[in-house]
Design a protein around this motif. Sequence first.
Motif, PDB file in Angstrom:
ATOM      1  N   PRO A  16       0.820  -1.226   0.000  1.00 17.98           N
ATOM      2  CA  PRO A  16       0.000   0.000   0.000  1.00 17.98           C
ATOM      3  C   PRO A  16       0.852   1.275   0.000  1.00 17.98           C
ATOM      4  CG  PRO A  16      -0.510  -1.369   1.931  1.00 17.98           C
ATOM      5  CD  PRO A  16       0.567  -2.049   1.168  1.00 17.98           C
ATOM      6  N   ALA A  17       1.974   1.253   0.699  1.00 19.13           N
ATOM      7  CA  ALA A  17       2.827   2.445   0.748  1.00 19.13           C
ATOM      8  C   ALA A  17       3.380   2.757  -0.638  1.00 19.13           C
ATOM      9  CB  ALA A  17       3.971   2.235   1.736  1.00 19.13           C
ATOM     10  N   ILE A  18       3.862   1.737  -1.326  1.00 19.57           N
ATOM     11  CA  ILE A  18       4.413   1.953  -2.664  1.00 19.57           C
ATOM     12  C   ILE A  18       3.321   2.422  -3.610  1.00 19.57           C
ATOM     13  CG2 ILE A  18       5.524   0.843  -4.638  1.00 19.57           C
ATOM     14  CD1 ILE A  18       6.923  -1.042  -2.602  1.00 19.57           C
ATOM     15  N   MET A  22       3.344   5.915  -5.681  1.00 21.22           N
ATOM     16  CA  MET A  22       3.247   5.962  -7.138  1.00 21.22           C
ATOM     17  C   MET A  22       2.116   6.892  -7.569  1.00 21.22           C
ATOM     18  SD  MET A  22       5.795   4.271  -8.132  1.00 21.22           S
ATOM     19  CE  MET A  22       5.438   4.287  -9.866  1.00 21.22           C
ATOM     20  N   LEU A  23       1.020   6.862  -6.848  1.00 20.00           N
ATOM     21  CA  LEU A  23      -0.091   7.766  -7.146  1.00 20.00           C
ATOM     22  C   LEU A  23       0.336   9.222  -6.948  1.00 20.00           C
ATOM     23  CD1 LEU A  23      -3.097   8.076  -7.872  1.00 20.00           C
ATOM     24  CD2 LEU A  23      -3.599   7.851  -5.432  1.00 20.00           C
ATOM     25  N   ALA A  24       1.040   9.490  -5.860  1.00 17.94           N
ATOM     26  CA  ALA A  24       1.517  10.852  -5.602  1.00 17.94           C
ATOM     27  C   ALA A  24       2.505  11.289  -6.680  1.00 17.94           C
ATOM     28  CB  ALA A  24       2.179  10.928  -4.226  1.00 17.94           C
ATOM     29  N   TYR A  25       3.401  10.396  -7.088  1.00 21.19           N
ATOM     30  CA  TYR A  25       4.370  10.730  -8.136  1.00 21.19           C
ATOM     31  C   TYR A  25       3.661  11.022  -9.454  1.00 21.19           C
ATOM     32  CZ  TYR A  25       7.948   8.657  -5.032  1.00 21.19           C
ATOM     33  OH  TYR A  25       8.781   8.349  -3.985  1.00 21.19           O
ATOM     34  N   MET A  68      12.093   8.820  -9.797  1.00 23.07           N
ATOM     35  CA  MET A  68      11.359   8.431  -8.588  1.00 23.07           C
ATOM     36  C   MET A  68      10.396   7.296  -8.910  1.00 23.07           C
ATOM     37  SD  MET A  68      10.538  12.345  -7.282  1.00 23.07           S
ATOM     38  CE  MET A  68       8.839  12.028  -7.001  1.00 23.07           C
ATOM     39  N   GLN A  69       9.681   7.443 -10.027  1.00 26.59           N
ATOM     40  CA  GLN A  69       8.730   6.419 -10.442  1.00 26.59           C
ATOM     41  C   GLN A  69       9.451   5.113 -10.759  1.00 26.59           C
ATOM     42  OE1 GLN A  69       6.842   8.678 -13.618  1.00 26.59           O
ATOM     43  NE2 GLN A  69       4.963   8.836 -12.422  1.00 26.59           N
ATOM     44  N   GLY A  72      10.501   3.472  -7.585  1.00 28.58           N
ATOM     45  CA  GLY A  72       9.315   2.942  -6.911  1.00 28.58           C
ATOM     46  C   GLY A  72       8.815   1.662  -7.567  1.00 28.58           C
ATOM     47  N   ILE A  73       8.846   1.621  -8.897  1.00 31.75           N
ATOM     48  CA  ILE A  73       8.400   0.418  -9.612  1.00 31.75           C
ATOM     49  C   ILE A  73       9.343  -0.742  -9.335  1.00 31.75           C
ATOM     50  CG2 ILE A  73       8.173  -0.574 -11.933  1.00 31.75           C
ATOM     51  CD1 ILE A  73       7.098   2.250 -12.781  1.00 31.75           C
ATOM     52  N   ILE A  74      10.654  -0.477  -9.364  1.00 33.27           N
ATOM     53  CA  ILE A  74      11.618  -1.541  -9.053  1.00 33.27           C
ATOM     54  C   ILE A  74      11.410  -2.028  -7.627  1.00 33.27           C
ATOM     55  CG2 ILE A  74      14.069  -2.061  -8.751  1.00 33.27           C
ATOM     56  CD1 ILE A  74      14.568  -0.106 -11.131  1.00 33.27           C
ATOM     57  N   SER A  75      11.139  -1.101  -6.714  1.00 38.37           N
ATOM     58  CA  SER A  75      10.869  -1.482  -5.330  1.00 38.37           C
ATOM     59  C   SER A  75       9.646  -2.391  -5.240  1.00 38.37           C
ATOM     60  CB  SER A  75      10.662  -0.226  -4.479  1.00 38.37           C
ATOM     61  OG  SER A  75      10.359  -0.567  -3.153  1.00 38.37           O
ATOM     62  N   LEU A  76       8.598  -2.045  -5.968  1.00 37.01           N
ATOM     63  CA  LEU A  76       7.381  -2.863  -5.961  1.00 37.01           C
ATOM     64  C   LEU A  76       7.641  -4.247  -6.562  1.00 37.01           C
ATOM     65  CD1 LEU A  76       4.371  -3.110  -5.357  1.00 37.01           C
ATOM     66  CD2 LEU A  76       3.912  -2.024  -7.546  1.00 37.01           C
TER      67      LEU A  76
END
Length: 134
Positions: A16-18, A22-25, A68-69, A72-76
């Motif tokens: 949920p955090a990621i 992603m939505l904020a980015y 940043m995106q 974040g995607i790699i993190s997800l």
Amino acid sequence: MSLPDLPITTPSLLFPAISLLMLAYTNRFLALATIVRNLHASWRQTHDPLLEAQIANLRRRLVLIRNMQAAGIISLIACTVSTMFLFISHQPGGQFFFAISLVFMILSLSLTLNEVVISGRALDMQLSDMEAKK
């Protein structure tokens, strides 16, 4: 030294955090895209040097948001792979990919901080121009 077992719920907490990040980015990206289009239209009419500086600033910010995106995607993805490894009871793989997920989350958040600082400078530039015209 061995690491303690990682429960499958731990990487699942990041989903949920990621997703919210992603939505904020994406929202930041869309807002900047609108600003860039408006500034570009104004610049084509006036060729104001201040607008050129703002557009250059926005270009840097767009690159940061893209990075940043990506982080974040790699993190997800790493978080998902970690969950998969933990699901099949493979602790080393789960721990490794969870660590990668955390590293990319930290990178994404660091880039966010940098983008916020640049955004603040852009606002200062706008305000200083307004104050100079008084």
